[in-house]
Design a protein around this motif. Structure first.
Motif, PDB file in Angstrom:
ATOM      1  N   TYR A 216     -23.203 -12.092 -23.763  1.00  0.00           N
ATOM      2  CA  TYR A 216     -23.588 -11.562 -22.982  1.00  0.00           C
ATOM      3  C   TYR A 216     -24.439 -13.563 -22.466  1.00  0.00           C
ATOM      4  O   TYR A 216     -24.501 -13.704 -21.086  1.00  0.00           O
ATOM      5  CB  TYR A 216     -24.490 -10.674 -22.323  1.00  0.00           C
ATOM      6  CG  TYR A 216     -23.252  -9.853 -22.528  1.00  0.00           C
ATOM      7  CD1 TYR A 216     -22.963  -9.207 -21.690  1.00  0.00           C
ATOM      8  CD2 TYR A 216     -23.681  -9.032 -23.650  1.00  0.00           C
ATOM      9  CE1 TYR A 216     -21.771  -8.331 -21.785  1.00  0.00           C
ATOM     10  CE2 TYR A 216     -22.456  -7.662 -23.849  1.00  0.00           C
ATOM     11  CZ  TYR A 216     -22.004  -7.760 -22.432  1.00  0.00           C
ATOM     12  OH  TYR A 216     -20.723  -6.505 -22.933  1.00  0.00           O
ATOM     13  N   THR A 217     -25.405 -13.792 -23.397  1.00  0.00           N
ATOM     14  CA  THR A 217     -26.219 -15.057 -22.516  1.00  0.00           C
ATOM     15  C   THR A 217     -25.837 -15.946 -22.808  1.00  0.00           C
ATOM     16  O   THR A 217     -25.927 -16.726 -21.777  1.00  0.00           O
ATOM     17  CB  THR A 217     -27.187 -14.635 -24.032  1.00  0.00           C
ATOM     18  OG1 THR A 217     -26.760 -15.205 -24.672  1.00  0.00           O
ATOM     19  CG2 THR A 217     -28.555 -13.931 -23.817  1.00  0.00           C
ATOM     20  N   ASP A 218     -24.855 -16.577 -24.039  1.00  0.00           N
ATOM     21  CA  ASP A 218     -23.946 -18.717 -23.335  1.00  0.00           C
ATOM     22  C   ASP A 218     -22.696 -18.142 -22.730  1.00  0.00           C
ATOM     23  O   ASP A 218     -23.162 -19.138 -22.320  1.00  0.00           O
ATOM     24  CB  ASP A 218     -24.447 -18.728 -25.330  1.00  0.00           C
ATOM     25  CG  ASP A 218     -25.535 -18.661 -25.915  1.00  0.00           C
ATOM     26  OD1 ASP A 218     -26.687 -18.094 -25.550  1.00  0.00           O
ATOM     27  OD2 ASP A 218     -25.185 -18.677 -27.930  1.00  0.00           O
ATOM     28  N   VAL A 219     -22.214 -17.167 -23.112  1.00  0.00           N
ATOM     29  CA  VAL A 219     -21.206 -17.119 -21.995  1.00  0.00           C
ATOM     30  C   VAL A 219     -21.068 -16.598 -20.728  1.00  0.00           C
ATOM     31  O   VAL A 219     -20.818 -17.684 -19.888  1.00  0.00           O
ATOM     32  CB  VAL A 219     -19.977 -16.437 -23.078  1.00  0.00           C
ATOM     33  CG1 VAL A 219     -18.355 -16.595 -22.630  1.00  0.00           C
ATOM     34  CG2 VAL A 219     -19.847 -17.261 -24.300  1.00  0.00           C
ATOM     35  N   LEU A 220     -22.145 -15.547 -20.984  1.00  0.00           N
ATOM     36  CA  LEU A 220     -21.940 -15.023 -19.486  1.00  0.00           C
ATOM     37  C   LEU A 220     -23.328 -15.650 -18.241  1.00  0.00           C
ATOM     38  O   LEU A 220     -23.255 -15.627 -17.067  1.00  0.00           O
ATOM     39  CB  LEU A 220     -21.795 -13.704 -18.807  1.00  0.00           C
ATOM     40  CG  LEU A 220     -20.974 -13.182 -20.369  1.00  0.00           C
ATOM     41  CD1 LEU A 220     -20.844 -11.907 -19.454  1.00  0.00           C
ATOM     42  CD2 LEU A 220     -19.523 -13.561 -19.155  1.00  0.00           C
ATOM     43  N   GLY A 221     -24.447 -16.240 -19.299  1.00  0.00           N
ATOM     44  CA  GLY A 221     -25.174 -17.051 -18.370  1.00  0.00           C
ATOM     45  C   GLY A 221     -26.394 -15.562 -17.947  1.00  0.00           C
ATOM     46  O   GLY A 221     -27.278 -15.710 -17.624  1.00  0.00           O
ATOM     47  N   ILE A 222     -25.976 -14.346 -18.554  1.00  0.00           N
ATOM     48  CA  ILE A 222     -26.825 -13.678 -18.349  1.00  0.00           C
ATOM     49  C   ILE A 222     -28.489 -13.525 -18.621  1.00  0.00           C
ATOM     50  O   ILE A 222     -28.524 -13.570 -20.083  1.00  0.00           O
ATOM     51  CB  ILE A 222     -26.534 -11.642 -18.703  1.00  0.00           C
ATOM     52  CG1 ILE A 222     -24.921 -11.958 -18.323  1.00  0.00           C
ATOM     53  CG2 ILE A 222     -27.333 -10.512 -19.015  1.00  0.00           C
ATOM     54  CD1 ILE A 222     -25.190 -11.367 -16.817  1.00  0.00           C
ATOM     55  N   ASP A 223     -29.195 -13.651 -18.168  1.00  0.00           N
ATOM     56  CA  ASP A 223     -30.783 -13.276 -18.190  1.00  0.00           C
ATOM     57  C   ASP A 223     -30.647 -12.625 -19.583  1.00  0.00           C
ATOM     58  O   ASP A 223     -31.014 -11.516 -19.712  1.00  0.00           O
ATOM     59  CB  ASP A 223     -31.464 -12.598 -16.731  1.00  0.00           C
ATOM     60  CG  ASP A 223     -33.085 -12.762 -17.019  1.00  0.00           C
ATOM     61  OD1 ASP A 223     -33.724 -13.680 -18.282  1.00  0.00           O
ATOM     62  OD2 ASP A 223     -33.725 -12.654 -16.343  1.00  0.00           O
ATOM     63  N   THR A 224     -31.515 -13.503 -20.282  1.00  0.00           N
ATOM     64  CA  THR A 224     -32.286 -12.645 -22.324  1.00  0.00           C
ATOM     65  C   THR A 224     -33.018 -12.075 -21.443  1.00  0.00           C
ATOM     66  O   THR A 224     -33.186 -11.016 -22.238  1.00  0.00           O
ATOM     67  CB  THR A 224     -33.060 -13.579 -23.166  1.00  0.00           C
ATOM     68  OG1 THR A 224     -31.913 -15.259 -22.381  1.00  0.00           O
ATOM     69  CG2 THR A 224     -32.369 -13.499 -23.995  1.00  0.00           C
ATOM     70  N   GLU A 225     -34.145 -11.814 -20.791  1.00  0.00           N
ATOM     71  CA  GLU A 225     -35.008 -11.146 -20.344  1.00  0.00           C
ATOM     72  C   GLU A 225     -34.722  -9.725 -19.912  1.00  0.00           C
ATOM     73  O   GLU A 225     -34.962  -8.532 -20.269  1.00  0.00           O
ATOM     74  CB  GLU A 225     -36.007 -11.564 -19.604  1.00  0.00           C
ATOM     75  CG  GLU A 225     -36.763 -13.060 -20.088  1.00  0.00           C
ATOM     76  CD  GLU A 225     -37.664 -12.699 -20.825  1.00  0.00           C
ATOM     77  OE1 GLU A 225     -38.533 -12.324 -20.802  1.00  0.00           O
ATOM     78  OE2 GLU A 225     -37.549 -13.624 -21.651  1.00  0.00           O
TER      79      GLU A 225
END
Ligand code: ATP
Length: 430
Positions: A216-225
């Motif tokens: 989710y974070t690295d491939v889709l770029g979703i906000d980690t927070e």
């Protein structure tokens, strides 16, 4: 959420199903940009869960299966939600675990007793509609992987630990569909059953939690927070689970499950072995041990990821008193990768613009052409609204210098690039 829903309709991402007939609650269609976004999400999942690994194989099983499958899996007995109906004015039905107190959240009327409601849609196979022909629309894709387990191990050279992955439609007669495409009655799932040696489940459970969160974070770029892992409490776990963790996203309506990761033990293989009378054990070729593997399962709905991407990407800019929308979608997911636009509708620009379009298309980029001829700023903003990371503009100077302008969505930076280098320059940005 209202803004994203409006954008989805306005720009062809998501429409209500059968809208001209008044729609049906919990059913949505995907428009041209929505289809592409969904396809990108499916492909990115497959690439990272199957193609890049080497220890996961694919499968595509039917939506209608033998009805005994759902008896064995526990769905006929247990795939129920507690239902309470308003006995006051509105008669609305609620999920008992979603309401507190004994009064209807809508009209304040009294709520009836809790009844258990099975979420599976029933149908019949063949022309006779009696109890012997009952079949269900699958409520999850997972059972296909368990039922075909023996076929996969006999036809492929797979060795535990390995996984079987599947993407496909699932159906649940949700009591209260809602929050747009977050909870719907027909949706698309992406599930993977990872078979491990009993006793090695805990390390694989940790592995998959990390892998999936990173996707989710690295491939889709979703906000980690806005992402978190939440372990299920003892009273919350599904009937088959030893442990479960949800990947949750901070939705406008609160934290909600995006994906579930469950440690299912050998519950399903054992149940199918008992009900079918077939031996579903695995023989370890090295140790000669025979056992039923245990399972770690990451399971998610594409529709839910899609709404997460849109909510996460939604932004509004402040430009001269207007507030145009910018979807800051990750480059991996954006439905259109590059928009090509001639500055004017004049014939002398259209030819070169079409050539540029063709070369980008042949290079495998997802392109869109816009020669409406309107103000270029407005055309950039139309692309911003659907999340297009790059626009390429062909202007009158192009005719002399054989160069075009690349405009980047987030920085709004513009760079001049020779046409001969355009494909390389864009591919380098992807
Ligand atoms: P809930 O308790 O919210 O009804 P669940 O825990 O039963 O959901 P799972 O069976 O774990 O859901 O489903 C796996 C995944 O499938 C979910 O994480 C979600 O992404 C997706 N999903 C499940 N039900 C729906 C639905 N009705 N609409 C859209 N996606 C769904």
């Amino acid at each position: 959420m209202e803004k994203v829903v409006a954008l989805c309709k306005r720009r062809g991402f998501v429409f209500q199903s059968s809208e001209i007939y008044g729609g049906v609650s919990g059913l949505y269609d995907y428009g041209p940009y929505g289809v592409q976004l969904k396809r990108n999400l499916r492909d990115l999942w497959w690439r990272h869960v199957v193609d890049l690994r080497g220890d996961v194989v694919g499968l595509d099983t039917t939506i209608l299966m033998h009805p005994e499958v759902w008896v064995a899996s526990g769905h006929v007995q247990n795939f129920v939600d507690p239902l309470r109906q308003c006995e006051g004015e509105c008669k609305k039905r609620w999920r008992a675990d979603h309401v507190t107190g004994d009064r209807c959240p809508q009209c304040g009327g009294p709520l009836g007793e809790v009844r258990m409601f099975n979420l599976m849609f029933k149908t019949h196979i063949g022309p006779v509609e009696d109890s012997s022909s009952v079949a269900y629309l699958r409520p999850e894709t997972a059972q296909g992987m368990f039922v075909d387990f023996k076929n996969v191990i006999n036809s492929m050279r797979v060795r535990v630990p390995f996984g079987i992955a599947q993407q496909g439609r699932s159906f649940r007669n949700e009591i209260t569909p809602g929050n747009f495409i977050f909870r719907v009655r027909e949706f698309e799932q992406m599930e993977m059953e990872f078979f491990v040696k009993p006793g090695e489940d805990e390390e694989w459970f940790e592995h998959w939690k990390e892998e999936r969160l990173r996707w989710y974070t690295d491939v889709l770029g979703i906000d980690t927070e806005k992402l978190r892992l939440r372990d299920h409490g003892v009273d919350e776990k599904a009937h088959y689970a030893k442990a479960s963790t949800d990947i949750e996203y901070s939705f406008p309506f609160g934290w909600g499950e995006l994906e579930g990761i469950a440690s299912r033990t050998d519950f399903d293989l054992r149940a199918h072995q008992e009900h079918s009378g077939q031996d579903l054990t695995y023989l370890d070729p090295e140790s000669n041990e025979r056992y039923l593997p245990w399972v770690i399962e990451p399971a998610v709905g594409v529709d839910r990821i899609l709404i997460t991407c849109l909510l996460d990407a939604y932004d509004e800019d402040e430009v001269k008193g207007e507030t145009p929308v910018v979807l800051r979608l990750h480059k991996n997911t954006a439905p259109v990768q590059v928009a090509v636009m001639p500055l004017s509708k004049k014939e002398e620009l259209i030819g070169p613009a079409r050539d540029v379009l063709d070369s980008l298309r042949k290079a495998g980029l997802r392109v869109e052409y816009d020669q409406t001829g309107g103000n270029i700023g407005r055309r950039y903003r139309r692309q911003d609204e659907i999340g297009t990371p790059f626009c390429v503009t062909i202007d009158f100077d192009t005719l002399n210098d054989r160069a075009v302008t690349i405009r980047e969505r987030d920085s709004m930076e513009q760079v001049r690039v020779p046409i001969a280098e355009l494909v390389d320059q864009l591919q380098a940005r992807y």
